[in-house]
Design an enzyme around this catalytic site. Structure first.
Site, PDB file in Angstrom:
ATOM      1  N   ASP A 140       0.829  -1.193   0.000  1.00 49.00           N
ATOM      2  CA  ASP A 140       0.000   0.000   0.000  1.00 49.00           C
ATOM      3  C   ASP A 140       0.870   1.253   0.000  1.00 49.00           C
ATOM      4  O   ASP A 140       1.990   1.218  -0.507  1.00 49.00           O
ATOM      5  CB  ASP A 140      -0.940  -0.045   1.220  1.00 49.00           C
TER       6      ASP A 140
ATOM      7  N   SER B 260     -11.200  -0.623  -1.398  1.00 51.24           N
ATOM      8  CA  SER B 260      -9.954  -0.596  -0.602  1.00 51.24           C
ATOM      9  C   SER B 260     -10.215  -0.894   0.864  1.00 51.24           C
ATOM     10  O   SER B 260      -9.358  -1.456   1.536  1.00 51.24           O
ATOM     11  CB  SER B 260      -9.319   0.795  -0.666  1.00 51.24           C
TER      12      SER B 260
ATOM     13  N   HIS C 297      -3.906   6.125   3.056  1.00 51.00           N
ATOM     14  CA  HIS C 297      -4.580   4.895   2.605  1.00 51.00           C
ATOM     15  C   HIS C 297      -4.007   3.651   3.282  1.00 51.00           C
ATOM     16  O   HIS C 297      -4.736   2.801   3.793  1.00 51.00           O
ATOM     17  CB  HIS C 297      -4.390   4.806   1.094  1.00 51.00           C
TER      18      HIS C 297
END
Ligand SMILES: *[C@@H]1O[C@H](CO)[C@@H](O)[C@H](O)[C@H]1NC(C)=O
Ligand SMILES: *[C@@H]1O[C@H](CO)[C@@H](O)[C@H](O)[C@H]1NC(C)=O
Ligand SMILES: *[C@@H]1O[C@H](CO)[C@@H](O)[C@H](O)[C@H]1NC(C)=O
Ligand SMILES: *[C@@H]1O[C@H](CO)[C@@H](O)[C@H](O)[C@H]1NC(C)=O
Ligand SMILES: *[C@@H]1O[C@H](CO)[C@@H](O)[C@H](O)[C@H]1NC(C)=O
Ligand SMILES: *[C@@H]1O[C@H](CO)[C@@H](O)[C@H](O)[C@H]1NC(C)=O
Ligand SMILES: *[C@@H]1O[C@H](CO)[C@@H](O)[C@H](O)[C@H]1NC(C)=O
Ligand SMILES: *[C@@H]1O[C@H](CO)[C@@H](O)[C@H](O)[C@H]1NC(C)=O
Length: 729
Positions: A140, A520, A200
């Site tokens: 990520d 996600s 994220h």
């Protein structure tokens, strides 16, 4: 858990998503980054780096390859990434030992209530000492290791099997929770860092395995205890993305290391358009992971609700769609006449009971022709006219323009999702937008107040998010994708306090927890479930874990979701049931090889994926990919023709030694589903039994989805497989 990732839906990533289809090789002059894939590592002594250097030197028209070599893959598979001209690329493709050369495309990144909602409550039975030996690898944007969600209080040393390292670069410190970190940005070079500058990666990692943190919230919204699916598990961080996307060359490097480091599972909330397995870094990386007993979980994508929009297509990984939880975030706007309209936004501001004048973008714009004036685009808004007012805009980014121009608030037409906003703002449906305009026309001084976000109970949950990418699988239509759905809407989880909160550059707020939506966010939920299942069944293969999650899923209600199984796969994750599925549909490397051969891959093409000297078994030319021992059954048929489809399957008994399972089928009157035999009797654990399923239907003239299911039941376990056929052109 907090969501933030490349398949996240915030205003910020909305832009990323819009540009998702623009695939390109990273360019530098007339050189582009290509991946030179050489398959499995050879047996015995082999100096990968120097042989990669030599190979490159032989084809490159430059005295030194130092600036041309991007990286070597040498731990879990063989190959390298390099900046090549078209001529050099062609030369390399024909060098012995090179299986394929493909461009390094750019892929994109696609709580707290959510775990309770799927039944994995605080009091769920756990196996803490085993759980603390489970290592989840996250590819990520990096991580914020100082987050409370990753505190190592109470953790012992890293599991003995761990072979990784803490190479997080600038300013990065690992601990006993975040036991490993590596970064790969081709741009940052040696000065890079695995610190999450986007948010994220912190969100996804904490959703899968974050500690329990009390009183987590975003400006008081979504207050609760944040926790990952397996709070005692360890995290290994592979930073393969920046805020602008993820290079295929870096993704493969992350796989190369993670597999060799000894992770148990990989969670990857990244993707792009569907591409052939031979060119798909996630398909190739996850194939090698599977061959080493590691299950990869991947987000389906945020390109829904269009048929064929998912890019997560390979059968050896678990592809995750996003669904709602019963916690619905709403944001009301109260009009001057007392009517309240329910909109959606994550709005932490309060207007304290005060109403402000309402104006339409076009009335307060200067020098902007339509439609810019209505959408509040660019620098249309005139600051002196919007000051102290709530501006109505017809596009999702209107609130940012309104904020920049100095408005007090904004109401945006359309957007069906809650985004974090940088001023008091909400988004409403087109019909509600029109009724606000009606109200404005009905009075001389229209005004309104935008309330802070509230949470209401959504009794329709779970339903599938509209943005969640759909099947059918455009690369391999016989394999149903996505596989499963998991919570991915309005997820609270940890965030990086140095990351921007919204796409609004003037928004200087920084937060430790954030609320995000996207597949996600769904993917790490499924990764947490897979880890939970693994703690109770540590010897299971990746496909057995995957099967257990799929066959125990809650069936979704097809009347509430377009595209049925092609939207949510087997249904909604059910962690407690997944621990004890009764039967599993197991498959191993050789089964996937047979499947690729039956899909028409000749040996040369096959090796592009497996990277080894695999050969196609003789019988495979007569087989069909739908005979892969998959926990769901799917096929694409032509319009206008009646169909008969056969599926061959084998189940392994992982439940009670002596058990008898009876088949039950469910389908609409338009399809027939027949199972032979209808009873399976087992006398021991790990015993295998095979059966055949025949699905028949009449021809149809318009695209139609036929949904059904097969359930094997022994009175204790229900082992459910969806049967989904799509008739289309
Ligand atoms: C690195 O850490 C130091 C000490 O905590 C801090 O002052 C500095 O700002 C950090 N640098 C970066 C680039 O994060
Ligand atoms: C490394 O990055 C930091 C932060 O961006 C910067 O301050 C520093 O000068 C860089 N060092 C080198 C050697 O490039
Ligand atoms: C903004 O509106 C004010 C008040 O009507 C006007 O005087 C000004 O010229 C406008 N600004 C621009 C850039 O047009
Ligand atoms: C307020 O105005 C809207 C739009 O004209 C209308 O639909 C609504 O009924 C009005 N509410 C009241 C309480 O009059
Ligand atoms: C994928 O690549 C293989 C091998 O080159 C080829 O046989 C197959 O037709 C391709 N599939 C698609 C969907 O492009
Ligand atoms: C599915 O949803 C519809 C509409 O809300 C409802 O009428 C029906 O009972 C639901 N079916 C199941 C199986 O829950
Ligand atoms: C494949 O076979 C060739 C020829 O026998 C051998 O040189 C090569 O090392 C093998 N590759 C792998 C990955 O086993
Ligand atoms: C299973 O059933 C068989 C036949 O009834 C019996 O002989 C055997 O002991 C049983 N095994 C177990 C583990 O219950």
């Amino acid at each position: 858990m907090v969501n933030n990732g490349f398949f996240v839906f915030s205003f910020f990533s909305f832009f990323l998503l819009l540009s998702m289809s623009t695939f390109y090789g990273a360019t530098e002059g007339d050189r582009k980054v290509y991946i030179v894939y050489m398959g499995s590592l050879p047996e015995g002594e082999y100096s990968a780096s120097s042989s990669h250097q030599t190979m490159l030197q032989e084809v490159v028209d430059a005295s030194s390859v130092e600036n041309i070599m991007v990286r070597s893959y040498k731990r879990s598979f063989n190959g390298f990434a390099a900046k090549l001209t078209d001529n050099e690329r062609q030369k390399l493709a024909s060098v012995k030992g090179v299986v394929s050369v493909f461009p390094s495309t750019t892929l994109q990144l696609h709580t707290t209530r959510s775990w309770d909602f799927i039944g994995l409550g605080d009091s769920a039975k756990r196996n803490p000492s085993v759980e603390s030996d489970v290592i989840i690898g996250v590819l990520d944007t990096g991580i914020w290791p100082e987050s409370e969600s990753f505190s190592d209080e109470g953790f012992g040393p890293a599991p003995k099997k761990w072979k990784g390292a803490c190479k997080g670069g600038r300013n990065f410190t690992c601990n006993k929770k975040v036991i490993g970190a590596r970064f790969y940005s081709s741009l940052e070079g040696a000065n890079g860092t695995a610190i999450d500058e986007d948010g994220h990666g912190t969100h996804t990692a904490s959703t899968a395995a974050g500690n329990k943190v009390k009183d987590a919230n975003l400006f008081g919204v979504g207050q609760g205890t944040a926790r990952g699916g397996v709070p005692s598990s360890r995290i290994a961080v592979y930073k393969v993305c920046s805020s602008t996307g993820c290079q295929a060359a870096d993704i493969l490097a992350g796989f190369d290391d993670a597999i060799a480091d000894g992770v148990d599972l990989l969670s990857i909330s990244i993707g792009g358009e569907a591409v052939n397995f031979t060119q798909d870094p996630i398909a190739i990386g996850s194939f090698h992971a599977m061959a080493k007993g590691i299950l990869t979980l991947n987000s389906a994508g945020n390109s829904g609700p269009f048929l064929g929009s998912t890019g997560s297509v390979s059968p050896w990984m678990l592809s995750v769609a996003a669904s709602t939880t019963d916690r619905l975030f709403i944001d009301r706007v109260v009009l001057g006449n007392g009517t309240a309209i329910v909109g959606a936004a994550i709005n932490g501001f309060t207007q304290n009971g005060k109403k402000y004048p309402l104006v339409i973008g076009a009335q307060v714009s200067s020098d902007c022709p339509p439609p810019g004036d209505l959408t509040c685009s660019g620098a249309c808004l005139n600051s002196s006219l919007v000051k102290g007012k709530i501006v109505l805009c017809e596009q999702p980014t209107g609130d940012i323009a309104a904020h920049r121009a100095g408005a007090t608030g904004s109401v945006i037409e359309n957007s069906l999702l809650s985004f974090v906003v940088s001023l008091p703002a909400t988004s409403v449906t087109s019909s509600d937008y029109d009724s606000i305009i009606d109200y404005m026309d009905s009075t001389k001084s229209p005004q309104a107040e935008i309330l802070k976000t509230e949470i209401i109970k959504d009794s329709d949950a779970p339903s599938l998010a509209l943005f969640s990418s759909r099947g059918p699988n455009t690369i391999l239509p016989e394999i149903l994708k996505p596989d499963i759905s998991a919570p991915g809407v309005d997820i609270l989880a940890a965030f990086s306090p140095i990351a921007p909160l919204t796409a609004d550059v003037e928004d200087k707020r920084h937060v430790k927890f954030n609320i995000l939506s996207g597949t996600s966010m769904a993917c790490p939920h499924a990764a947490g479930v897979a880890a939970y299942v693994k703690t109770f069944n540590p010897t299971w293969s990746p496909s057995a874990i995957k099967s257990a999650i799929m066959t125990t899923a809650f069936p979704m209600n097809e009347t509430k979701t377009t595209d049925a199984e092609f939207a949510y796969g087997s249904g909604h994750v059910n962690p407690i049931k997944a621990v004890n599925p009764g039967l599993v549909y197991d498959a191993f490397e050789e089964d996937y090889i047979r499947m690729l051969c039956s899909a028409g891959y000749n040996e040369e093409m096959l090796r592009l994926v497996t990277g080894d000297n695999s050969t196609c078994p003789k019988a495979s030319s007569k087989a069909s990919p739908k005979d892969l021992n998959y926990p769901s059954m799917s096929s694409k048929v032509s319009l206008g023709k009646p169909f008969t489809i056969n599926f061959h399957r084998t189940v392994t008994n992982v439940g009670l030694p002596n058990s008898t399972y009876k088949a039950q089928v469910f389908s609409s009157s338009e399809v027939g589903i027949e199972v032979v035999p209808e009873v399976l009797s087992f006398e021991s654990k790990n015993e295998k039994k095979s059966f055949d399923v025949t699905v028949t239907g009449k021809g149809v003239t318009v695209t139609t989805i036929f949904s059904g299911s097969l359930v094997w039941s022994d009175g204790v376990h229900s082992v459910r497989s969806p049967v989904a056929v799509i008739a289309t052109t």
